[in-house]
Scaffold this motif. Structure first.
Motif, mmCIF file in Angstrom:
data_model
loop_
_atom_site.group_PDB
_atom_site.id
_atom_site.type_symbol
_atom_site.label_atom_id
_atom_site.label_comp_id
_atom_site.label_asym_id
_atom_site.label_seq_id
_atom_site.Cartn_x
_atom_site.Cartn_y
_atom_site.Cartn_z
ATOM 1 N N HIS A 16 57.930 -7.920 37.071
ATOM 2 C CA HIS A 16 57.538 -9.197 37.547
ATOM 3 C C HIS A 16 57.969 -10.311 36.389
ATOM 4 O O HIS A 16 57.727 -10.195 35.348
ATOM 5 C CB HIS A 16 56.315 -9.579 37.770
ATOM 6 N N TYR A 17 58.883 -11.287 37.049
ATOM 7 C CA TYR A 17 59.314 -12.493 35.944
ATOM 8 C C TYR A 17 57.978 -12.979 35.365
ATOM 9 O O TYR A 17 57.848 -13.132 34.046
ATOM 10 C CB TYR A 17 59.793 -13.440 36.748
ATOM 11 N N GLU A 18 56.957 -13.221 36.242
ATOM 12 C CA GLU A 18 55.686 -13.792 35.799
ATOM 13 C C GLU A 18 54.921 -12.920 34.738
ATOM 14 O O GLU A 18 54.539 -13.320 33.672
ATOM 15 C CB GLU A 18 54.937 -13.982 36.974
ATOM 16 N N SER B 97 74.869 -24.942 32.858
ATOM 17 C CA SER B 97 74.490 -23.508 32.934
ATOM 18 C C SER B 97 73.255 -23.336 33.818
ATOM 19 O O SER B 97 71.943 -23.560 33.371
ATOM 20 C CB SER B 97 74.197 -22.889 31.708
ATOM 21 N N GLY B 98 73.155 -22.919 34.915
ATOM 22 C CA GLY B 98 72.014 -22.533 36.051
ATOM 23 C C GLY B 98 71.438 -21.317 35.438
ATOM 24 O O GLY B 98 70.423 -21.007 35.888
ATOM 25 N N TYR B 99 71.993 -20.505 34.470
ATOM 26 C CA TYR B 99 71.426 -19.404 34.020
ATOM 27 C C TYR B 99 70.099 -19.422 33.032
ATOM 28 O O TYR B 99 69.175 -18.727 32.966
ATOM 29 C CB TYR B 99 72.352 -18.285 33.395
ATOM 30 N N PHE B 100 70.410 -20.486 32.206
ATOM 31 C CA PHE B 100 69.325 -20.853 31.081
ATOM 32 C C PHE B 100 68.993 -21.966 31.368
ATOM 33 O O PHE B 100 69.493 -23.140 30.824
ATOM 34 C CB PHE B 100 69.800 -20.595 29.703
ATOM 35 N N TYR C 38 66.777 -10.113 43.275
ATOM 36 C CA TYR C 38 67.026 -11.234 43.792
ATOM 37 C C TYR C 38 67.449 -12.212 43.017
ATOM 38 O O TYR C 38 67.025 -12.438 41.797
ATOM 39 C CB TYR C 38 65.791 -11.810 44.800
ATOM 40 N N PRO C 39 68.628 -13.045 43.375
ATOM 41 C CA PRO C 39 69.267 -13.857 42.546
ATOM 42 C C PRO C 39 68.139 -14.950 41.872
ATOM 43 O O PRO C 39 67.222 -15.446 42.764
ATOM 44 C CB PRO C 39 70.166 -14.617 43.296
ATOM 45 N N LYS C 40 68.137 -15.334 40.714
ATOM 46 C CA LYS C 40 67.412 -16.362 40.140
ATOM 47 C C LYS C 40 66.063 -15.763 39.291
ATOM 48 O O LYS C 40 65.206 -16.540 39.203
ATOM 49 C CB LYS C 40 67.275 -17.624 40.773
ATOM 50 N N THR D 106 67.735 -12.189 36.037
ATOM 51 C CA THR D 106 68.543 -11.194 35.608
ATOM 52 C C THR D 106 69.035 -11.061 34.350
ATOM 53 O O THR D 106 69.119 -10.322 33.951
ATOM 54 C CB THR D 106 69.836 -11.355 36.985
ATOM 55 N N HIS D 107 69.631 -12.269 33.961
ATOM 56 C CA HIS D 107 70.275 -12.447 32.797
ATOM 57 C C HIS D 107 69.329 -11.802 31.470
ATOM 58 O O HIS D 107 69.738 -11.297 30.812
ATOM 59 C CB HIS D 107 70.810 -13.855 32.459
ATOM 60 N N TRP D 108 68.165 -12.580 31.779
ATOM 61 C CA TRP D 108 67.010 -11.934 30.632
ATOM 62 C C TRP D 108 66.981 -10.397 30.391
ATOM 63 O O TRP D 108 66.966 -10.021 29.563
ATOM 64 C CB TRP D 108 65.730 -12.965 30.972
ATOM 65 N N THR E 44 61.187 -9.049 40.287
ATOM 66 C CA THR E 44 61.025 -10.074 41.177
ATOM 67 C C THR E 44 60.516 -11.369 40.489
ATOM 68 O O THR E 44 59.818 -11.306 39.552
ATOM 69 C CB THR E 44 59.887 -9.381 42.152
ATOM 70 N N ARG E 45 60.390 -12.405 41.392
ATOM 71 C CA ARG E 45 59.845 -13.544 40.778
ATOM 72 C C ARG E 45 59.415 -14.384 42.155
ATOM 73 O O ARG E 45 59.844 -14.230 43.186
ATOM 74 C CB ARG E 45 60.906 -14.440 40.275
ATOM 75 N N ASN E 46 58.333 -15.172 41.774
ATOM 76 C CA ASN E 46 57.890 -16.161 42.909
ATOM 77 C C ASN E 46 58.981 -16.668 43.559
ATOM 78 O O ASN E 46 59.878 -17.567 42.909
ATOM 79 C CB ASN E 46 57.087 -17.215 42.270
ATOM 80 N N LYS F 161 64.875 -24.010 32.595
ATOM 81 C CA LYS F 161 63.787 -24.326 32.170
ATOM 82 C C LYS F 161 62.916 -22.999 31.871
ATOM 83 O O LYS F 161 62.278 -23.072 30.825
ATOM 84 C CB LYS F 161 62.795 -25.032 33.219
ATOM 85 N N GLY F 162 62.858 -21.930 32.615
ATOM 86 C CA GLY F 162 62.481 -20.725 32.226
ATOM 87 C C GLY F 162 61.041 -20.734 32.230
ATOM 88 O O GLY F 162 60.564 -20.289 31.477
ATOM 89 N N ILE F 163 60.504 -21.587 33.270
ATOM 90 C CA ILE F 163 59.111 -21.343 33.258
ATOM 91 C C ILE F 163 58.412 -20.775 34.612
ATOM 92 O O ILE F 163 59.294 -20.769 35.731
ATOM 93 C CB ILE F 163 58.326 -22.836 33.160
HETATM 94 P P1 A3P Z 1 65.129 -21.448 36.036
HETATM 95 O O1 A3P Z 1 65.980 -22.224 36.731
HETATM 96 O O2 A3P Z 1 63.868 -21.792 36.833
HETATM 97 O O3 A3P Z 1 64.915 -22.146 34.782
HETATM 98 P P2 A3P Z 1 69.174 -15.238 36.809
HETATM 99 O O4 A3P Z 1 69.311 -14.826 35.350
HETATM 100 O O5 A3P Z 1 68.605 -14.221 37.747
HETATM 101 O O6 A3P Z 1 70.431 -16.035 37.296
HETATM 102 O O7 A3P Z 1 67.765 -16.181 36.696
HETATM 103 C C1 A3P Z 1 67.920 -17.303 36.133
HETATM 104 C C2 A3P Z 1 66.356 -18.073 35.840
HETATM 105 O O8 A3P Z 1 65.904 -17.141 34.821
HETATM 106 C C3 A3P Z 1 66.638 -19.490 35.372
HETATM 107 O O9 A3P Z 1 65.198 -20.159 35.811
HETATM 108 C C4 A3P Z 1 66.440 -19.394 33.861
HETATM 109 O O10 A3P Z 1 66.192 -20.303 33.210
HETATM 110 C C5 A3P Z 1 65.689 -18.111 33.685
HETATM 111 N N1 A3P Z 1 65.609 -17.431 32.479
HETATM 112 C C6 A3P Z 1 66.630 -17.033 31.866
HETATM 113 N N2 A3P Z 1 66.610 -16.621 30.494
HETATM 114 C C7 A3P Z 1 65.095 -16.553 30.365
HETATM 115 C C8 A3P Z 1 64.223 -16.482 29.378
HETATM 116 N N3 A3P Z 1 64.725 -15.700 28.216
HETATM 117 N N4 A3P Z 1 63.027 -16.567 29.568
HETATM 118 C C9 A3P Z 1 62.718 -17.130 30.628
HETATM 119 N N5 A3P Z 1 63.191 -17.300 31.716
HETATM 120 C C10 A3P Z 1 64.657 -17.245 31.604
#
Ligand code: A3P
Length: 295
Positions: free
Chosen positions: A197-199, A258-261, A51-53, A56-58, A124-126, A263-265
Protein backbone atom coordinates in the motif's frame (compact mmCIF):
# COMPACT_ATOMS: atom_id res chain seq x y z
CA UNK A 1 -28.16 7.37 -27.27
CA UNK A 2 -24.52 8.30 -26.69
CA UNK A 3 -22.10 5.79 -25.23
CA UNK A 4 -20.10 6.45 -22.05
CA UNK A 5 -17.02 6.87 -24.22
CA UNK A 6 -18.74 9.55 -26.34
CA UNK A 7 -20.01 11.36 -23.25
CA UNK A 8 -16.54 11.42 -21.71
CA UNK A 9 -15.04 12.87 -24.89
CA UNK A 10 -17.77 15.52 -25.07
CA UNK A 11 -17.09 16.47 -21.45
CA UNK A 12 -13.38 17.02 -22.02
CA UNK A 13 -11.43 13.77 -22.27
CA UNK A 14 -9.30 14.64 -25.29
CA UNK A 15 -8.43 11.13 -26.40
CA UNK A 16 -10.19 8.83 -28.80
CA UNK A 17 -12.25 6.57 -26.58
CA UNK A 18 -14.30 3.56 -27.68
CA UNK A 19 -16.46 0.96 -25.97
CA UNK A 20 -14.76 -2.43 -25.75
CA UNK A 21 -16.51 -5.34 -24.09
CA UNK A 22 -18.77 -2.88 -22.25
CA UNK A 23 -15.85 -0.84 -20.92
CA UNK A 24 -14.38 2.49 -22.01
CA UNK A 25 -11.05 2.07 -23.71
CA UNK A 26 -8.52 4.31 -25.44
CA UNK A 27 -8.84 3.38 -29.12
CA UNK A 28 -5.11 3.02 -29.71
CA UNK A 29 -4.90 0.50 -26.86
CA UNK A 30 -7.09 -2.11 -28.55
CA UNK A 31 -4.28 -3.71 -30.57
CA UNK A 32 -1.82 -3.30 -27.73
CA UNK A 33 -4.11 -5.20 -25.37
CA UNK A 34 -4.38 -8.08 -27.84
CA UNK A 35 -0.59 -8.17 -28.14
CA UNK A 36 -0.08 -7.98 -24.38
CA UNK A 37 -2.16 -11.11 -23.84
CA UNK A 38 0.30 -13.26 -25.79
CA UNK A 39 3.62 -11.68 -24.84
CA UNK A 40 6.33 -14.19 -23.97
CA UNK A 41 6.89 -14.21 -20.21
CA UNK A 42 10.13 -15.39 -18.57
CA UNK A 43 10.31 -17.50 -15.39
CA UNK A 44 12.16 -14.78 -13.54
CA UNK A 45 10.05 -11.79 -14.67
CA UNK A 46 8.90 -9.44 -11.93
CA UNK A 47 5.58 -7.71 -12.61
CA UNK A 48 4.71 -4.47 -10.91
CA UNK A 49 0.94 -4.10 -11.16
CA UNK A 50 -0.80 -0.88 -10.18
CA UNK A 51 -3.81 1.25 -10.76
CA UNK A 52 -2.39 4.48 -12.32
CA UNK A 53 -1.14 7.10 -9.87
CA UNK A 54 -0.64 4.61 -7.05
CA UNK A 55 3.13 5.10 -6.88
CA UNK A 56 4.24 3.05 -9.88
CA UNK A 57 7.42 5.04 -10.57
CA UNK A 58 8.39 4.96 -6.92
CA UNK A 59 7.92 1.22 -6.49
CA UNK A 60 9.48 0.40 -9.86
CA UNK A 61 12.69 2.14 -8.87
CA UNK A 62 12.71 0.40 -5.49
CA UNK A 63 12.31 -3.00 -7.18
CA UNK A 64 15.17 -2.19 -9.55
CA UNK A 65 17.41 -1.29 -6.62
CA UNK A 66 16.48 -4.46 -4.73
CA UNK A 67 17.39 -6.54 -7.76
CA UNK A 68 20.62 -4.56 -8.26
CA UNK A 69 21.39 -5.03 -4.54
CA UNK A 70 22.31 -1.36 -4.18
CA UNK A 71 20.80 2.12 -4.17
CA UNK A 72 21.69 2.94 -7.75
CA UNK A 73 19.12 4.33 -10.20
CA UNK A 74 18.23 2.22 -13.21
CA UNK A 75 19.56 3.98 -16.31
CA UNK A 76 16.36 3.55 -18.31
CA UNK A 77 12.95 5.12 -17.85
CA UNK A 78 10.30 2.80 -16.52
CA UNK A 79 8.25 3.33 -19.67
CA UNK A 80 10.78 1.16 -21.51
CA UNK A 81 9.43 -1.75 -19.47
CA UNK A 82 5.71 -0.97 -19.77
CA UNK A 83 4.10 -4.28 -20.63
CA UNK A 84 1.10 -3.02 -22.61
CA UNK A 85 2.97 -0.19 -24.34
CA UNK A 86 6.14 -1.85 -25.60
CA UNK A 87 6.35 -4.32 -28.45
CA UNK A 88 7.36 -7.92 -28.02
CA UNK A 89 10.71 -7.09 -29.65
CA UNK A 90 11.36 -4.14 -27.34
CA UNK A 91 10.61 -6.22 -24.25
CA UNK A 92 12.83 -9.03 -25.56
CA UNK A 93 15.87 -6.71 -25.47
CA UNK A 94 15.55 -6.22 -21.70
CA UNK A 95 17.99 -8.17 -19.54
CA UNK A 96 16.67 -10.68 -17.00
CA UNK A 97 15.27 -10.38 -14.50
CA UNK A 98 12.91 -7.94 -16.18
CA UNK A 99 10.89 -5.61 -13.98
CA UNK A 100 7.82 -5.01 -16.11
CA UNK A 101 5.10 -2.68 -15.01
CA UNK A 102 1.49 -2.70 -16.01
CA UNK A 103 -1.89 -1.15 -15.29
CA UNK A 104 -3.72 -4.18 -16.69
CA UNK A 105 -6.27 -6.29 -14.87
CA UNK A 106 -5.25 -9.91 -14.13
CA UNK A 107 -7.47 -11.24 -16.93
CA UNK A 108 -5.65 -9.00 -19.44
CA UNK A 109 -2.18 -10.30 -18.55
CA UNK A 110 -0.46 -13.08 -20.48
CA UNK A 111 -1.87 -16.29 -19.03
CA UNK A 112 1.64 -17.69 -18.54
CA UNK A 113 2.30 -15.14 -15.76
CA UNK A 114 0.43 -17.47 -13.40
CA UNK A 115 2.37 -20.62 -14.33
CA UNK A 116 5.92 -19.44 -14.91
CA UNK A 117 6.85 -18.72 -11.32
CA UNK A 118 7.07 -14.97 -11.88
CA UNK A 119 6.77 -12.55 -9.03
CA UNK A 120 3.87 -10.09 -8.85
CA UNK A 121 3.98 -6.96 -6.72
CA UNK A 122 0.61 -5.21 -6.59
CA UNK A 123 0.44 -1.65 -5.25
CA UNK A 124 -2.72 0.15 -4.16
CA UNK A 125 -3.45 3.66 -2.94
CA UNK A 126 -6.44 5.52 -1.55
CA UNK A 127 -8.45 5.95 -4.78
CA UNK A 128 -9.47 9.48 -3.82
CA UNK A 129 -5.78 10.44 -3.88
CA UNK A 130 -5.45 8.60 -7.21
CA UNK A 131 -8.30 10.68 -8.66
CA UNK A 132 -6.64 13.93 -7.57
CA UNK A 133 -3.27 12.81 -8.90
CA UNK A 134 -4.79 11.66 -12.17
CA UNK A 135 -6.75 14.90 -12.59
CA UNK A 136 -3.59 16.93 -12.04
CA UNK A 137 -1.69 14.87 -14.56
CA UNK A 138 -4.31 14.70 -17.29
CA UNK A 139 -5.38 18.34 -17.04
CA UNK A 140 -1.80 19.58 -17.38
CA UNK A 141 -0.41 17.02 -19.75
CA UNK A 142 0.03 18.28 -23.32
CA UNK A 143 2.14 16.00 -25.47
CA UNK A 144 5.04 17.76 -27.21
CA UNK A 145 3.91 16.42 -30.59
CA UNK A 146 0.24 17.26 -30.09
CA UNK A 147 -0.51 19.96 -32.71
CA UNK A 148 -3.85 20.87 -31.12
CA UNK A 149 -1.96 21.83 -27.95
CA UNK A 150 -4.75 20.56 -25.72
CA UNK A 151 -4.36 18.86 -22.37
CA UNK A 152 -5.61 15.26 -22.12
CA UNK A 153 -8.49 16.51 -19.96
CA UNK A 154 -10.09 19.94 -20.23
CA UNK A 155 -13.38 19.39 -18.39
CA UNK A 156 -14.38 20.24 -14.83
CA UNK A 157 -13.15 18.60 -11.61
CA UNK A 158 -16.70 17.59 -10.73
CA UNK A 159 -17.15 15.78 -14.06
CA UNK A 160 -13.75 14.17 -13.66
CA UNK A 161 -14.86 12.47 -10.43
CA UNK A 162 -18.08 11.32 -12.09
CA UNK A 163 -16.23 9.89 -15.07
CA UNK A 164 -13.76 8.19 -12.76
CA UNK A 165 -16.64 6.53 -10.91
CA UNK A 166 -18.16 5.46 -14.23
CA UNK A 167 -14.88 3.97 -15.46
CA UNK A 168 -14.26 6.53 -18.20
CA UNK A 169 -10.91 7.92 -17.12
CA UNK A 170 -8.10 6.30 -19.13
CA UNK A 171 -6.32 4.04 -19.13
CA UNK A 172 -8.38 1.65 -16.94
CA UNK A 173 -11.72 1.62 -15.12
CA UNK A 174 -10.98 1.74 -11.38
CA UNK A 175 -13.61 -0.63 -9.99
CA UNK A 176 -13.07 -3.42 -12.52
CA UNK A 177 -9.36 -3.16 -11.78
CA UNK A 178 -9.84 -3.26 -8.01
CA UNK A 179 -12.37 -6.11 -8.13
CA UNK A 180 -10.18 -8.36 -10.26
CA UNK A 181 -7.07 -7.72 -8.21
CA UNK A 182 -8.97 -8.31 -4.97
CA UNK A 183 -10.30 -11.64 -6.24
CA UNK A 184 -7.13 -12.91 -7.87
CA UNK A 185 -5.73 -14.60 -4.75
CA UNK A 186 -8.90 -16.69 -4.56
CA UNK A 187 -8.79 -17.44 -8.29
CA UNK A 188 -5.07 -18.40 -8.26
CA UNK A 189 -4.76 -20.03 -4.88
CA UNK A 190 -1.19 -21.28 -5.31
CA UNK A 191 0.13 -17.96 -6.53
CA UNK A 192 1.61 -15.64 -3.94
CA UNK A 193 1.24 -11.92 -4.63
CA UNK A 194 3.09 -9.24 -2.68
CA UNK A 195 0.46 -6.61 -1.84
CA UNK A 196 1.83 -3.18 -1.02
CA UNK A 197 0.00 0.00 0.00
CA UNK A 198 1.24 3.46 -0.92
CA UNK A 199 0.18 4.66 2.53
CA UNK A 200 2.36 1.99 4.21
CA UNK A 201 5.34 3.03 2.10
CA UNK A 202 4.80 6.60 3.23
CA UNK A 203 4.60 5.47 6.84
CA UNK A 204 7.67 3.19 6.86
CA UNK A 205 9.38 2.82 3.52
CA UNK A 206 12.30 0.77 4.89
CA UNK A 207 9.89 -1.82 6.30
CA UNK A 208 8.03 -2.10 2.98
CA UNK A 209 11.27 -2.35 0.98
CA UNK A 210 12.38 -5.19 3.27
CA UNK A 211 9.05 -6.94 2.74
CA UNK A 212 9.39 -6.67 -1.05
CA UNK A 213 12.99 -7.89 -0.95
CA UNK A 214 11.99 -10.91 1.16
CA UNK A 215 9.17 -11.69 -1.26
CA UNK A 216 11.59 -11.54 -4.19
CA UNK A 217 14.00 -13.83 -2.33
CA UNK A 218 16.67 -11.10 -2.40
CA UNK A 219 17.25 -9.98 1.19
CA UNK A 220 19.70 -7.11 1.70
CA UNK A 221 21.39 -5.38 4.63
CA UNK A 222 19.52 -2.88 6.80
CA UNK A 223 21.83 -0.15 5.53
CA UNK A 224 20.96 -0.95 1.92
CA UNK A 225 17.23 -0.79 2.70
CA UNK A 226 17.79 2.61 4.26
CA UNK A 227 19.89 3.82 1.31
CA UNK A 228 17.23 2.66 -1.16
CA UNK A 229 14.52 4.43 0.80
CA UNK A 230 16.56 7.67 0.74
CA UNK A 231 17.47 7.41 -2.94
CA UNK A 232 13.79 6.89 -3.71
CA UNK A 233 12.46 9.88 -1.76
CA UNK A 234 10.21 12.07 -3.89
CA UNK A 235 12.80 14.79 -4.49
CA UNK A 236 15.70 12.42 -5.17
CA UNK A 237 13.62 10.36 -7.55
CA UNK A 238 12.29 13.42 -9.35
CA UNK A 239 15.83 14.67 -9.85
CA UNK A 240 17.07 11.27 -11.05
CA UNK A 241 14.19 10.86 -13.49
CA UNK A 242 14.55 14.34 -14.96
CA UNK A 243 18.35 14.68 -14.97
CA UNK A 244 20.07 11.32 -14.77
CA UNK A 245 18.05 8.87 -16.83
CA UNK A 246 18.05 8.05 -20.48
CA UNK A 247 14.95 9.96 -21.67
CA UNK A 248 14.18 7.80 -24.71
CA UNK A 249 10.86 6.53 -23.42
CA UNK A 250 9.99 9.52 -21.28
CA UNK A 251 6.75 11.13 -22.42
CA UNK A 252 7.54 14.73 -23.29
CA UNK A 253 5.10 17.33 -22.03
CA UNK A 254 4.85 20.83 -23.42
CA UNK A 255 5.26 22.83 -20.24
CA UNK A 256 7.64 20.33 -18.69
CA UNK A 257 5.06 19.51 -15.99
CA UNK A 258 5.64 16.12 -14.45
CA UNK A 259 2.58 14.40 -13.02
CA UNK A 260 4.83 11.56 -11.94
CA UNK A 261 6.45 13.45 -9.07
CA UNK A 262 4.00 16.02 -7.75
CA UNK A 263 3.21 16.24 -4.01
CA UNK A 264 3.70 12.64 -2.95
CA UNK A 265 1.54 12.86 0.18
CA UNK A 266 -1.39 10.92 1.58
CA UNK A 267 -4.75 12.62 1.98
CA UNK A 268 -4.38 15.39 -0.62
CA UNK A 269 -7.96 14.51 -1.62
CA UNK A 270 -9.17 16.51 1.38
CA UNK A 271 -7.95 19.67 -0.38
CA UNK A 272 -10.01 18.81 -3.45
CA UNK A 273 -13.22 16.95 -2.63
CA UNK A 274 -16.26 18.76 -1.30
CA UNK A 275 -18.25 16.91 1.36
CA UNK A 276 -20.89 16.08 -1.27
CA UNK A 277 -18.29 14.73 -3.71
CA UNK A 278 -16.69 12.63 -0.99
CA UNK A 279 -20.02 11.19 0.14
CA UNK A 280 -20.97 10.35 -3.42
CA UNK A 281 -17.60 8.64 -3.92
CA UNK A 282 -18.05 6.59 -0.72
CA UNK A 283 -21.55 5.58 -1.80
CA UNK A 284 -20.49 4.34 -5.24
CA UNK A 285 -17.45 2.63 -3.70
CA UNK A 286 -19.71 0.72 -1.32
CA UNK A 287 -22.11 -0.25 -4.10
CA UNK A 288 -19.36 -1.45 -6.41
CA UNK A 289 -16.98 -3.14 -3.97
CA UNK A 290 -19.48 -4.18 -1.35
CA UNK A 291 -17.47 -2.65 1.48
CA UNK A 292 -17.35 0.66 3.33
CA UNK A 293 -14.76 3.08 2.00
CA UNK A 294 -11.72 2.04 4.06
CA UNK A 295 -9.62 5.24 4.17
P1 A3P B 1 0.62 12.83 -6.41
O1 A3P B 1 0.16 13.33 -7.73
O2 A3P B 1 -0.50 12.64 -5.42
O3 A3P B 1 1.73 13.65 -5.83
P2 A3P B 1 2.48 6.87 -10.60
O4 A3P B 1 3.94 6.69 -10.58
O5 A3P B 1 1.72 5.59 -10.40
O6 A3P B 1 2.03 7.65 -11.80
O7 A3P B 1 2.06 7.72 -9.30
C1 A3P B 1 2.34 9.07 -9.21
C2 A3P B 1 2.06 9.52 -7.79
O8 A3P B 1 3.06 8.98 -6.90
C3 A3P B 1 2.15 11.03 -7.66
O9 A3P B 1 1.23 11.37 -6.62
C4 A3P B 1 3.59 11.22 -7.22
O10 A3P B 1 3.88 12.45 -6.64
C5 A3P B 1 3.73 10.06 -6.23
N1 A3P B 1 5.13 9.69 -5.98
C6 A3P B 1 6.11 9.49 -6.90
N2 A3P B 1 7.28 9.22 -6.28
C7 A3P B 1 7.03 9.26 -4.95
C8 A3P B 1 7.85 9.09 -3.79
N3 A3P B 1 9.14 8.83 -3.88
N4 A3P B 1 7.26 9.20 -2.58
C9 A3P B 1 5.94 9.48 -2.48
N5 A3P B 1 5.11 9.66 -3.52
C10 A3P B 1 5.65 9.55 -4.76
Amino acid sequence: MSTLAENAMKAGVNMELVMDDGKVQVALMLDRLKNAKVLPIRDDDILLCTYPKSGTHWTWEILNMIVAGKAEYAKHWQNSTWLEYRTKEELETLASPRILHTHLRPSQLPETVWYKGCKVVYVTRNPKDCVVSSYNQLSKQVWKDNPAGKASYTGTWDDFIEFFLKGCIPPVPYFEHAIEWTNISEAKKDFEICRVHYEDMKQDCVREIRRMADYLGRPLSDKTYYDISEACSLMNLKHANEKLKDQTYHFQWQDGASGYFRKGITGDWKNWFTVAQSERFDKVYKERLNETFPY
